[in-house]
Write a protein that holds these residues in place. Structure first.
Motif, PDB file in Angstrom:
ATOM      1  N   HIS A 257      30.665  42.030  56.708  1.00  0.00           N
ATOM      2  CA  HIS A 257      31.386  43.305  56.659  1.00  0.00           C
ATOM      3  C   HIS A 257      30.682  44.293  55.729  1.00  0.00           C
ATOM      4  O   HIS A 257      30.505  45.473  56.077  1.00  0.00           O
ATOM      5  CB  HIS A 257      32.827  43.067  56.189  1.00  0.00           C
ATOM      6  CG  HIS A 257      33.594  44.336  55.961  1.00  0.00           C
ATOM      7  ND1 HIS A 257      34.102  45.097  56.989  1.00  0.00           N
ATOM      8  CD2 HIS A 257      33.914  44.994  54.799  1.00  0.00           C
ATOM      9  CE1 HIS A 257      34.707  46.158  56.508  1.00  0.00           C
ATOM     10  NE2 HIS A 257      34.612  46.119  55.173  1.00  0.00           N
ATOM     11  N   ALA A 258      30.258  43.834  54.548  1.00  0.00           N
ATOM     12  CA  ALA A 258      29.613  44.721  53.582  1.00  0.00           C
ATOM     13  C   ALA A 258      28.288  45.252  54.130  1.00  0.00           C
ATOM     14  O   ALA A 258      27.956  46.436  53.964  1.00  0.00           O
ATOM     15  CB  ALA A 258      29.388  43.985  52.258  1.00  0.00           C
TER      16      ALA A 258
ATOM     17  N   GLU B  43      27.331  45.586  57.345  1.00  0.00           N
ATOM     18  CA  GLU B  43      27.544  46.517  58.447  1.00  0.00           C
ATOM     19  C   GLU B  43      28.144  47.825  57.950  1.00  0.00           C
ATOM     20  O   GLU B  43      27.837  48.903  58.479  1.00  0.00           O
ATOM     21  CB  GLU B  43      28.442  45.867  59.493  1.00  0.00           C
ATOM     22  CG  GLU B  43      27.752  44.697  60.205  1.00  0.00           C
ATOM     23  CD  GLU B  43      28.646  44.038  61.239  1.00  0.00           C
ATOM     24  OE1 GLU B  43      29.887  44.208  61.147  1.00  0.00           O
ATOM     25  OE2 GLU B  43      28.115  43.345  62.127  1.00  0.00           O
ATOM     26  N   HIS B  44      28.975  47.763  56.911  1.00  0.00           N
ATOM     27  CA  HIS B  44      29.558  48.975  56.336  1.00  0.00           C
ATOM     28  C   HIS B  44      28.463  49.847  55.713  1.00  0.00           C
ATOM     29  O   HIS B  44      28.565  51.083  55.727  1.00  0.00           O
ATOM     30  CB  HIS B  44      30.599  48.607  55.277  1.00  0.00           C
ATOM     31  CG  HIS B  44      31.270  49.791  54.659  1.00  0.00           C
ATOM     32  ND1 HIS B  44      32.214  50.552  55.323  1.00  0.00           N
ATOM     33  CD2 HIS B  44      31.121  50.359  53.427  1.00  0.00           C
ATOM     34  CE1 HIS B  44      32.615  51.529  54.544  1.00  0.00           C
ATOM     35  NE2 HIS B  44      31.977  51.439  53.383  1.00  0.00           N
ATOM     36  N   ALA B  45      27.408  49.210  55.191  1.00  0.00           N
ATOM     37  CA  ALA B  45      26.292  49.950  54.594  1.00  0.00           C
ATOM     38  C   ALA B  45      25.262  50.378  55.628  1.00  0.00           C
ATOM     39  O   ALA B  45      24.238  50.977  55.279  1.00  0.00           O
ATOM     40  CB  ALA B  45      25.612  49.093  53.522  1.00  0.00           C
ATOM     41  N   GLY B  46      25.490  50.083  56.906  1.00  0.00           N
ATOM     42  CA  GLY B  46      24.554  50.461  57.953  1.00  0.00           C
ATOM     43  C   GLY B  46      23.309  49.592  57.995  1.00  0.00           C
ATOM     44  O   GLY B  46      22.264  50.020  58.486  1.00  0.00           O
TER      45      GLY B  46
ATOM     46  N   LEU C 160      25.745  45.664  47.640  1.00  0.00           N
ATOM     47  CA  LEU C 160      26.603  45.792  48.813  1.00  0.00           C
ATOM     48  C   LEU C 160      28.049  45.754  48.354  1.00  0.00           C
ATOM     49  O   LEU C 160      28.405  44.998  47.443  1.00  0.00           O
ATOM     50  CB  LEU C 160      26.353  44.648  49.799  1.00  0.00           C
ATOM     51  CG  LEU C 160      24.965  44.569  50.443  1.00  0.00           C
ATOM     52  CD1 LEU C 160      24.906  43.384  51.388  1.00  0.00           C
ATOM     53  CD2 LEU C 160      24.626  45.846  51.183  1.00  0.00           C
ATOM     54  N   GLY C 161      28.866  46.537  49.028  1.00  0.00           N
ATOM     55  CA  GLY C 161      30.272  46.527  48.661  1.00  0.00           C
ATOM     56  C   GLY C 161      30.514  47.209  47.326  1.00  0.00           C
ATOM     57  O   GLY C 161      29.658  47.871  46.757  1.00  0.00           O
TER      58      GLY C 161
ATOM     59  N   THR D  35      31.701  38.005  46.359  1.00  0.00           N
ATOM     60  CA  THR D  35      32.804  37.965  47.318  1.00  0.00           C
ATOM     61  C   THR D  35      34.054  37.450  46.613  1.00  0.00           C
ATOM     62  O   THR D  35      34.006  37.070  45.438  1.00  0.00           O
ATOM     63  CB  THR D  35      32.466  37.053  48.506  1.00  0.00           C
ATOM     64  OG1 THR D  35      32.430  35.690  48.062  1.00  0.00           O
ATOM     65  CG2 THR D  35      31.113  37.424  49.113  1.00  0.00           C
TER      66      THR D  35
ATOM     67  N   GLU E 295      32.795  38.324  54.444  1.00  0.00           N
ATOM     68  CA  GLU E 295      32.712  39.493  53.575  1.00  0.00           C
ATOM     69  C   GLU E 295      31.278  40.035  53.501  1.00  0.00           C
ATOM     70  O   GLU E 295      31.075  41.251  53.404  1.00  0.00           O
ATOM     71  CB  GLU E 295      33.228  39.137  52.181  1.00  0.00           C
ATOM     72  CG  GLU E 295      34.727  38.862  52.143  1.00  0.00           C
ATOM     73  CD  GLU E 295      35.237  38.557  50.749  1.00  0.00           C
ATOM     74  OE1 GLU E 295      34.556  38.966  49.764  1.00  0.00           O
ATOM     75  OE2 GLU E 295      36.299  37.903  50.618  1.00  0.00           O
TER      76      GLU E 295
END
Length: 701
Positions: A423-424, A426-429, A350-351, A387, A420
């Motif tokens: 966020h990571a 949700e950013h990756a779906g 992630l991220g 993180t 963090e």
């Protein structure tokens, strides 16, 4: 204690014999019938196979062709050669054992159904195979008569294997199936065909061969041994003269270098399977599939070689290739059935940036401390997100990322790690959630998030601990009873124990897992593989004879701050709890209490008995979100006993710290429920879920 006298021992032996005789009348009658027939037919001292009675009483396809339908019954009581009486009577011991354990009617049913099915099924098969006029073996065997009770005896043996405890049940089946298959390939007699049909009948009817129920370790071990047995049998077929269904072979009739290369390749693959390498499983599947397809092609081509003017011997030893294909089919079926044991968890980052390693997570845990569950973040199967202030441990399942326990790193930076991670994800779906998180994480998630209690961490404060007062009565009773029975407590590490003790722990664990409808749980519950870590301690309860009656594993809890600046273990968390059947009754109370005393004397601050997953008692006003946890708990209770385990831990007067499932909203629950189930039971099949009565997502009534 006074040793029993000779008359007392004789009386005991006589009593055992009387009970055995009284419970095995059918076996005794069958053995007597075989011996009487042997005397009357003179088969006890002369080869019956050479006598005129063979034509009248023996069974087989020629007997059926001539209308002698009584022969499957009469032929059962004859034996071909005098020396064969010894193995025959020994084999009938399987009938006696089955009768002893399951009763006369059941044993006779297995014996006669297996015997008759073996005789008739082999005759039916041979009636078809003899149509291939060019197949010499089929023509010879189709015209052969046979006698003896071997098929019925092997059917009883197969039924006995089904009664064996795990993991010996699976091992026994693998040995028996390999033996009957090799017998057909090497000897290829009518009796071998009858035996394999009888065994396969019990395999299909009883369905006691369920390798999916074995532990992952056991599944990998059987795959490893199976591959070694496979190549060993191939070597035997290459070195030993055979006369099986696909023709006779002479020693070293095949290519030496081909066999040598096969040995090296299969040994490498077997080692990879033992280490759970996905590539080894894939290559093994490909290799076995090629062998099977090659064998099928050659078997179909062999009867027509003369008619087509082909010489298949130019492409290798046909008999060896077809025999290898038959063994490959057995191995292929097994590898496919336990494929979950080799399904490597796909690494997910992630991220941005490089994903942290297990070593980095372990180092951060020692440096900054963690919760009572933090050591579980170092287990195999987890992924990590780096993180700006620490590391978050997670698993990705069914489009969901489940963060395990609290983030690693300094306490003041954990809220930032939570933000963090969300966020990571949700950013990756992906759907983010936190499992078995404490109050710190609950306070750090967004205000709109929901929380669901999944367990109460049961913590015993060790300084000043004394088992005095009425509330400790049951614990004191267990300790006193252990003293009277000379039980020994040992706090150790698995690697420091001799092979004999480790073997006992493996056997206890395999027994515990093997008879359950679902495989070992993972995620927040470890196995012996995790207990083998040098930082994990093992508590043993050993009886006066040196037998391990039970054991626990304890995970370290690192302190968040140490005056010396060096990593400091401030407590221990209970993980594995296993006991031997028939051993010391209150062994778990004894082990936990003795461990508490040992940890207290070492200066430890706390001892966590962990939270029994999914066993929290919800108040009436609890949200409907508790339905998922409650129903999953109820479904798993008959299998794993989480709620009863929770009540057991209350004996040690713990204080409770709540552990939560944290998630965005109710819309995520179906996917989270499926993800958690897969995290806890990564190797379970849909059929096992259905059999255990699990319903992951249902609305309230």
């Amino acid at each position: 204690m006074t040793a029993p006298t000779v008359p007392a021992r004789s009386a005991r032996v006589s009593g055992i014999l009387r009970r055995t005789i009284s419970r095995t009348p059918a076996t005794i009658a069958t053995i007597l019938a075989v011996l009487v027939v042997g005397v009357v037919s003179r088969g006890l001292w002369e080869p019956f196979v050479e006598s005129a009675g063979m034509y009248t009483w023996a069974y087989g396809l020629p007997a059926f062709d001539e209308g002698r339908w009584w022969t499957p019954v009469t032929g059962t009581f004859f034996v071909v050669q005098p020396l064969v009486y010894i193995p025959t009577l020994i084999a009938l011991g399987a009938l006696g054992a089955l009768e002893f354990f399951r009763g006369t009617r059941v044993a006779l049913a297995y014996f006669w159904v297996g015997q008759l099915f073996g005789v008739f099924a082999s005759a039916l098969l041979l009636s078809v195979l003899r149509l291939f006029s060019e197949w010499t073996w089929a023509q010879e065997i189709a015209s052969t008569l046979d006698v003896g009770p071997s098929a019925g005896a092997l059917a009883c043996l197969a039924a006995l294997i089904g009664l064996a405890p795990a993991p010996w049940r699976t091992r026994g089946w693998m040995v028996l199936l390999t033996a009957v298959i090799v017998a057909v390939l090497v000897f290829g007699t009518v009796a071998d065909l009858e035996d394999i049909f009888a065994v396969l009948l019990i395999l299909v009817v009883d369905r006691t061969l369920r390798p999916q129920r074995a532990t992952v370790r056991e599944q990998r071990l059987i795959a490893f041994l199976g591959m070694l047995a496979f190549i060993a049998i191939e070597v035997i077929l290459a070195l030993v003269p055979t006369d099986g269904p696909f023709g006779a072979t002479e020693p070293l009739s095949g290519s030496f270098w081909s066999t040598a290369i096969d040995v090296v390749v299969v040994v490498v693959i077997a080692n990879g399977l033992l280490q759970a390498r996905r590539w080894a499983w894939v290559i093994a599947i490909i290799l076995m599939s090629i062998n099977v397809l090659s064998a099928i092609g050659l078997a179909l081509l062999l009867p027509a070689t003369d008619a087509l003017g082909l010489d298949v011997t130019e492409i290798g030893t046909v008999e060896l290739e077809i025999g290898t294909g038959a063994l490959s089919l057995l191995m292929l079926i097994y590898l496919i059935s336990v494929r979950g044991a080799f399904a490597r968890h796909r690494r997910t980052t992630l991220g941005g940036g490089a994903e942290p390693t297990v070593a980095e997570a372990s180092a951060m845990l020692r440096q900054s401390g963690g919760s009572t569950l933090s050591w579980m973040t170092t287990w195999n199967g987890n992924d990590y997100l780096r993180t700006s202030t620490g590391i978050v441990t997670f698993q990705k399942r069914v489009g969901t990322v489940i963060a395990l326990a609290d983030p690693l790193g300094p306490a003041e930076g954990r809220a930032q790690s939570v933000a963090e991670f969300i966020h990571a994800a949700e950013h990756a779906g992906l759907v983010p959630c936190f499992f078995s998180a404490g109050e710190t994480v609950r306070a750090a998630v967004p205000d709109t998030w929901r929380s669901l209690v999944v367990a109460d961490d049961t913590i015993v404060d060790l300084p000043g601990l004394a088992f005095t007062g009425k509330v400790w009565n049951s614990v004191r009773t267990s300790m006193n009873k252990a003293g009277r029975e000379d039980m020994t407590f040992r706090l150790t590490r698995l690697a420091d124990e001799p092979w004999g003790v480790r073997a006992q722990l493996n056997a206890i664990s395999e027994q515990w897992v093997g008879d359950k409808d679902l495989p070992e749980m993972r995620f927040t519950l470890g196995t012996l593989a995790e207990a083998d870590d040098p930082e994990v301690r093992i508590a043993l309860a050993i009886d006066p004879h040196g037998t391990v009656d039970g054991f626990l594993s304890w995970l370290p809890i690192y302190a968040e701050d140490s005056p010396s600046g060096e990593p400091r273990v401030r407590g221990w968390t209970l993980d594995l709890m296993r006991r031997r059947e028939g051993g010391f009754g209150p062994v778990m109370e004894y082990l936990i209490a003795s461990s508490a005393v040992a940890f207290r004397d070492e200066g430890a601050e706390i001892m966590s008995l962990s939270g029994a997953p999914l066993a929290h008692e919800y108040p009436p006003e609890a949200s409907l979100l508790s339905v998922l946890s409650a129903r999953l708990s109820d479904g798993l209770e008959p299998v794993y006993g989480f709620q009863s385990l929770h009540r057991f831990k209350a004996k040690f007067q713990p204080r409770y710290e709540t552990l939560y499932l944290l998630f965005r909203d109710e819309g995520d629950l179906p996917r989270i429920g499926a993800a958690l189930t897969r995290a806890f039971l990564p190797d379970a099949t849909p059929r096992q879920f259905a059999r255990a009565g699990l319903e992951l997502v249902r609305g309230t009534d």
